[in-house]
Design a protein around this motif. Structure first.
Motif, PDB file in Angstrom:
ATOM      1  N   ARG A   1      -4.774   5.522  -5.942  1.00  0.00           N
ATOM      2  CA  ARG A   1      -4.105   6.022  -4.212  1.00  0.00           C
ATOM      3  C   ARG A   1      -3.336   5.061  -4.071  1.00  0.00           C
ATOM      4  O   ARG A   1      -3.397   4.164  -4.067  1.00  0.00           O
ATOM      5  CB  ARG A   1      -5.681   6.287  -2.998  1.00  0.00           C
ATOM      6  N   HIS A   2      -2.590   4.950  -2.782  1.00  0.00           N
ATOM      7  CA  HIS A   2      -1.721   4.181  -1.969  1.00  0.00           C
ATOM      8  C   HIS A   2      -2.170   3.427  -2.049  1.00  0.00           C
ATOM      9  O   HIS A   2      -1.811   2.040  -1.061  1.00  0.00           O
ATOM     10  CB  HIS A   2      -0.900   4.743  -0.589  1.00  0.00           C
ATOM     11  N   ASN A   3      -3.872   3.083  -1.428  1.00  0.00           N
ATOM     12  CA  ASN A   3      -4.349   1.657  -1.216  1.00  0.00           C
ATOM     13  C   ASN A   3      -5.438   1.723  -1.204  1.00  0.00           C
ATOM     14  O   ASN A   3      -6.138   0.707  -1.363  1.00  0.00           O
ATOM     15  CB  ASN A   3      -4.750   2.527   0.595  1.00  0.00           C
ATOM     16  N   GLU A   4      -5.286   1.610  -3.481  1.00  0.00           N
ATOM     17  CA  GLU A   4      -6.485   1.277  -4.095  1.00  0.00           C
ATOM     18  C   GLU A   4      -5.466   0.027  -4.457  1.00  0.00           C
ATOM     19  O   GLU A   4      -5.855  -0.938  -5.762  1.00  0.00           O
ATOM     20  CB  GLU A   4      -6.812   2.061  -4.591  1.00  0.00           C
ATOM     21  N   TYR A   5      -4.123  -0.294  -5.229  1.00  0.00           N
ATOM     22  CA  TYR A   5      -3.282  -0.959  -5.178  1.00  0.00           C
ATOM     23  C   TYR A   5      -3.386  -1.796  -4.806  1.00  0.00           C
ATOM     24  O   TYR A   5      -3.959  -1.930  -3.971  1.00  0.00           O
ATOM     25  CB  TYR A   5      -2.160  -0.635  -5.428  1.00  0.00           C
ATOM     26  N   GLU A   6      -3.049  -3.117  -5.604  1.00  0.00           N
ATOM     27  CA  GLU A   6      -3.159  -4.552  -5.531  1.00  0.00           C
ATOM     28  C   GLU A   6      -2.461  -4.908  -4.359  1.00  0.00           C
ATOM     29  O   GLU A   6      -1.353  -4.805  -4.574  1.00  0.00           O
ATOM     30  CB  GLU A   6      -3.393  -5.806  -7.009  1.00  0.00           C
ATOM     31  N   ARG A   7      -2.943  -5.989  -3.348  1.00  0.00           N
ATOM     32  CA  ARG A   7      -1.712  -6.490  -2.339  1.00  0.00           C
ATOM     33  C   ARG A   7      -0.943  -7.202  -2.750  1.00  0.00           C
ATOM     34  O   ARG A   7       0.360  -7.221  -2.475  1.00  0.00           O
ATOM     35  CB  ARG A   7      -2.613  -7.396  -1.280  1.00  0.00           C
ATOM     36  N   PHE A   8      -1.244  -8.159  -4.266  1.00  0.00           N
ATOM     37  CA  PHE A   8      -0.049  -9.101  -4.177  1.00  0.00           C
ATOM     38  C   PHE A   8      -0.075  -9.136  -5.702  1.00  0.00           C
ATOM     39  O   PHE A   8      -1.225  -9.145  -6.170  1.00  0.00           O
ATOM     40  CB  PHE A   8      -0.183 -10.016  -4.301  1.00  0.00           C
ATOM     41  N   ILE A   9       0.722  -8.236  -6.841  1.00  0.00           N
ATOM     42  CA  ILE A   9       0.924  -8.591  -7.864  1.00  0.00           C
ATOM     43  C   ILE A   9       1.084  -9.653  -8.762  1.00  0.00           C
ATOM     44  O   ILE A   9       2.512 -10.116  -8.776  1.00  0.00           O
ATOM     45  CB  ILE A   9       1.442  -7.214  -8.373  1.00  0.00           C
ATOM     46  N   PRO A  10       0.279  -9.888  -9.426  1.00  0.00           N
ATOM     47  CA  PRO A  10       0.918 -11.089 -10.193  1.00  0.00           C
ATOM     48  C   PRO A  10       2.009 -10.906 -10.841  1.00  0.00           C
ATOM     49  O   PRO A  10       3.148 -12.519 -11.012  1.00  0.00           O
ATOM     50  CB  PRO A  10      -0.520 -11.876 -11.158  1.00  0.00           C
TER      51      PRO A  10
END
Length: 436
Positions: free
Chosen positions: A400-409
């Motif tokens: 879902r749109h709110n399940e992605y990591e805030r910052f992607i390495p």
């Protein structure tokens, strides 16, 4: 009340059949219909019948042309298995015909067919429908001038002593059959288009099929190891069929006879017929090699409940219990080749299940990074065993749109580029405004 009495009497008459019927919980056949050419076969083959009765089978003997015979009544089958010891019958009695026998097998029930050199076209037709083709030449029998059984009849090489068995302990039992099997009858070939038929007892390379009473004018149509003496079929619905070209090989005379293969110094006091056919009948009647699967479960790692759907990249566990029927009870099935597929149009994951040797098979894997409707599939087919086909459907959704990591390495270089651009802009502006 008078109208209900006939209905009550009919229900009482079929109640014993319904109580002893084939059941997945006790898969061994119990009610067996034996169709005979002559009631004399009942006494001449008594050892085979005695073996079946000692293992709990209820045998119902009838003449094959009896006008009252029927395989089912009021939509319910009266028998779990059918034995055709009537090689010369031209037409079955009652409601039994080729179509009825094939429908009987299609319902998952089992069949034994025994023919001989005088087999009728009717018996050959039933065998052909099962994937076995008997020699069409009138009076043809299997002849072998090398692997024949030594007998008092000089030059009579139609009595075969064969020990070319299928190498499968599930079908023939774990105990080795030491003595050759006596065979005297018609040979058959397997339909190459039918992959479900197996040779259990084959003729030697020196054998051929012909009418031994006439001069051989043309090359025989069946020769060598292509001749099958005894064959079995396991249908896709797990119904089992046994076909033999010799009714005599099941007789008491052959069960008790001594045997010496030509060219061999070893003379056995007793042929291998009784052991061979007893073990083979155990397989045909599901006393061995019958599997069932229970408690198919899947869940996320660390959880117990089965979810309604998975998310991509979830870690999950899959388990199933598999048991084998031993003839009296269910025992854990132990193997190292049971696999599960996580399937959508094609398998995305294929894992071999590990076992605790107590019937439980399990594995763990990560859901692939593909969303859609998947299936857990187990397609297990092993020589001699009933096949297992298990499938459980489960959807897989994306994040879902709110399940992605805030910052992607992986995006850190881009973050650095953006912030360096901002800092550079402020430095440039400050220097431009306040420098002389």
């Amino acid at each position: 009340m008078g109208k209900l009495l006939p209905v009550f009497l009919v229900l009482i008459s079929i109640l014993p059949f319904l109580c002893n019927s084939f059941s997945p919980e006790t898969p061994t056949d119990r009610r067996v219909l034996v169709l005979l050419d002559d009631f004399a076969i009942r006494s001449s083959h008594s050892l085979f019948y005695k073996s079946l009765k000692s293992r709990g089978f209820n045998l119902d003997f009838k003449l094959a042309d009896d006008p009252k015979i029927a395989l089912q009544r009021y939509g319910q089958y009266l028998y779990d298995a059918l034995i055709l010891f009537c090689p010369t019958i031209e037409r079955f009695g009652g409601s039994v015909d080729v179509a009825a026998i094939l429908e009987f097998v299609d319902s998952g029930r089992d069949l034994i067919i025994a023919a001989d050199a005088n087999a009728s076209d009717l018996i050959k037709e039933v065998a052909t429908e099962c994937g076995v083709d008997f020699d069409e030449e009138p009076g043809a029998v299997v002849i072998d001038h090398i692997s024949y059984a030594v007998s008092d009849i000089a030059g009579d090489h139609t009595l075969i002593a064969s020990d070319d068995f299928i190498k499968c302990d599930v079908i023939l039992g774990s105990k080795k059959i030491e003595a050759p099997v006596l065979f005297q009858g018609i040979g058959h070939s397997l339909n190459p288009a039918n992959s479900l038929v197996l040779k259990v007892l084959s003729a030697s390379p020196s054998a051929y099929s012909a009418n031994h009473r006439t001069k051989l004018s043309n090359p025989p149509s069946l020769t060598g190891s292509a001749i099958s003496l005894v064959s079995v079929v396991q249908a896709r619905n797990n119904a089992r069929i046994l076909v033999t070209g010799s009714l005599t090989m099941i007789s008491d005379r052959f069960f008790r006879a001594g045997v010496q293969k030509a060219g061999s110094p070893t003379k056995h006091k007793k042929s291998g017929n009784e052991q061979f056919l007893t073990e083979l009948s155990k397989w045909v009647f599901h006393e061995r090699g019958h599997l069932k699967a229970l408690n198919v479960t899947h869940h996320k790692v660390g959880e117990a409940g089965e979810p309604s759907m998975y998310r991509i990249n979830d870690e999950l566990e899959y388990s199933v219990e598999i048991y084998e029927w031993s003839g009296t009870n269910w025992e854990p099935y132990v193997a190292d080749d049971v696999q599960v597929q996580f399937y959508m149009m094609s398998p995305y994951v294929l894992k071999t299940l590990s076992t605790d040797k107590k019937g439980l098979y399990s594995t763990a894997f990560k859901v692939p990074d593909v969303y859609g409707v998947f299936q857990f599939k187990v397609e297990y087919q092993r020589l001699g065993y009933t096949s297992l086909s298990l499938a459980k459907q489960i959807p897989v959704r994306p994040y879902r749109h709110n399940e992605y990591e805030r910052f992607i390495p992986a995006a850190f270089p881009y973050y650095g580029g953006a912030f360096s651009m901002m800092i550079g802009f402020f430095v440039f502006t400050f220097v431009h405004l306040y420098s002389k």
